[in-house]
Design an enzyme around this catalytic site. Sequence first.
Site, short mmCIF file in Angstrom:
data_model
loop_
_atom_site.label_atom_id
_atom_site.label_comp_id
_atom_site.label_asym_id
_atom_site.label_seq_id
_atom_site.Cartn_x
_atom_site.Cartn_y
_atom_site.Cartn_z
N ARG A 36 0.82 -1.22 0.00
CA ARG A 36 0.00 0.00 0.00
C ARG A 36 0.85 1.27 0.00
O ARG A 36 0.46 2.26 -0.61
CB ARG A 36 -0.95 -0.01 1.19
CG ARG A 36 -2.19 -0.82 0.92
CD ARG A 36 -3.16 -0.71 2.06
NE ARG A 36 -4.46 -1.21 1.67
CZ ARG A 36 -5.42 -1.53 2.54
NH1 ARG A 36 -5.20 -1.42 3.83
NH2 ARG A 36 -6.59 -1.95 2.11
N LYS A 200 -18.29 -17.09 3.23
CA LYS A 200 -19.70 -16.77 3.47
C LYS A 200 -20.41 -16.21 2.24
O LYS A 200 -19.93 -15.28 1.61
CB LYS A 200 -19.80 -15.74 4.58
CG LYS A 200 -19.37 -16.24 5.93
CD LYS A 200 -19.66 -15.16 6.93
CE LYS A 200 -19.11 -15.48 8.29
NZ LYS A 200 -18.95 -14.24 9.05
N GLY A 356 -8.22 -8.31 -0.58
CA GLY A 356 -8.46 -9.28 0.49
C GLY A 356 -7.68 -10.57 0.31
O GLY A 356 -6.54 -10.57 -0.14
N GLY A 379 -12.42 -4.19 1.08
CA GLY A 379 -13.79 -3.73 1.33
C GLY A 379 -14.24 -2.71 0.29
O GLY A 379 -15.38 -2.76 -0.19
C1 3PG Z 1 -8.62 -1.68 4.90
O1 3PG Z 1 -7.59 -2.17 5.32
O2 3PG Z 1 -9.58 -2.37 4.52
C2 3PG Z 1 -8.72 -0.21 4.79
O3 3PG Z 1 -7.52 0.39 5.17
C3 3PG Z 1 -9.88 0.29 5.62
O4 3PG Z 1 -9.70 -0.08 6.94
P1 3PG Z 1 -10.95 -0.46 7.84
O5 3PG Z 1 -11.53 -1.71 7.26
O6 3PG Z 1 -10.39 -0.63 9.22
O7 3PG Z 1 -11.91 0.71 7.76
MG MG Z 2 -10.91 -3.62 5.64
#
Ligand code: 3PG
Ligand code: MG
Length: 398
Positions: A36, A200, A356, A379
């Site tokens: 990142r 899930k 992810g 996310g």
């Molecule tokens: C992540 O790692 O998904 C982003 O940096 C957002 O973080 P968070 O899910 O804790 O809001």
């Molecule tokens: Mg996250």
Amino acid sequence: MRFKTLRDLDVKGHRVFLRADLNVPLKDGTITDATRIKETLPTLDLLLKSGASVVLASHLGRPKGAGFEAEFSLAPVAAWLKAQGCDLTLAAAVAGPEVEAQAAALRPGQALLLENLRFEKGETRNDEALSQALARLADTYVDDAFGCAHRAHASVAGMVAHFPPDRVAAGFLMEKELSALGRIMHDPKRPLLAVMGGSKVSDKIGIIRHFFGKADTILVGGAMTFTFLKAMGVPIGNSRCEEDKLDLALELRQEAEAAGTRLLLPVDHLVAAKPDAQAECAITQDQAVPDGQMGLDIGPETVALYTEEVRKARTILWNGPMGVFELDPFAAGTLTLAEEMADAAGQGAFVLVGGGDSVTAAAKAGVTGRLSHISTGGGASLEFLSGMELPGVTALER
Ligand code: 3PG
Ligand code: MG
């Protein structure tokens, strides 16, 4: 894109607030994966080399929001950037008079990294007072924090309104992510294939639904398979299953059919008594899992079937592993498909990995560099691909 990018902005002599997602994984204070940070360097470098000074900001993890916690300090990130030759200081806090003085003293080419934004409880609450305090630190706002674009937090939403619209822009990473995800959503080359895994169904409903009528084919893998199979009356042994999502699974199958999207389920599985690398494994004859066993990876016939689909596709979205790939005996399905997707990309297909677990799986398969785009936001990409509005993007579009 309906917002300005770095290319539209004159930054020389300006003080730029750069919101990045520097939320990197740490182990004992050491960064275990700097992806990142690396991905946001083109934006940071361009700003510093163009004669801007930069107030750099990010969250890290999920601190309590009640002030400084050493475990969540951005100090390791500051050290990493300094080791790259960046002229950077770590502020002692997120905002306030001292930080304002430090920001005001920055010379062109210098950066001030704020402490973890989430040390202030106002960050996650999108608090107006914090938004104003952050906005006072700079005259220009650049957002490169795609990974946080699905959060309506002060640093990506509230504070943006405090800059004149012509002093607000997306950074290169934000632009790259949105254009890659846009390629999947708008007018993709066909066939469009979605490879969906993970444990899930409930995590993936939004995205699966959004791809009905859009994707030609959706391949299902991972433990969510067994919610579908159980709903269809197939014995699943001890496989993981969301009992409260059985009706939903049936609905999804009907919706897929009505929308003309093929929703394929595994035709065989690799099973064992438990997810243990030492457990004895077997391959099922068909979709049924014997009593006492649980499905932990897709079986060889499924791999062959899914491989065919990958080879035909011209656009592929990959979201979620096919099995418990963290354990070697159950990794073959995920790793083989990862390899096939990398080959497909080599043949000209556009292959996007939606963040992810699939990113970790791609790395384990050794194909990271051969895929078309790997999102830095799990996310955020999931919400974007589910058709949801991202507050961090909306703020830029104002
Ligand atoms: C992540 O790692 O998904 C982003 O940096 C957002 O973080 P968070 O899910 O804790 O809001
Ligand atoms: Mg996250």
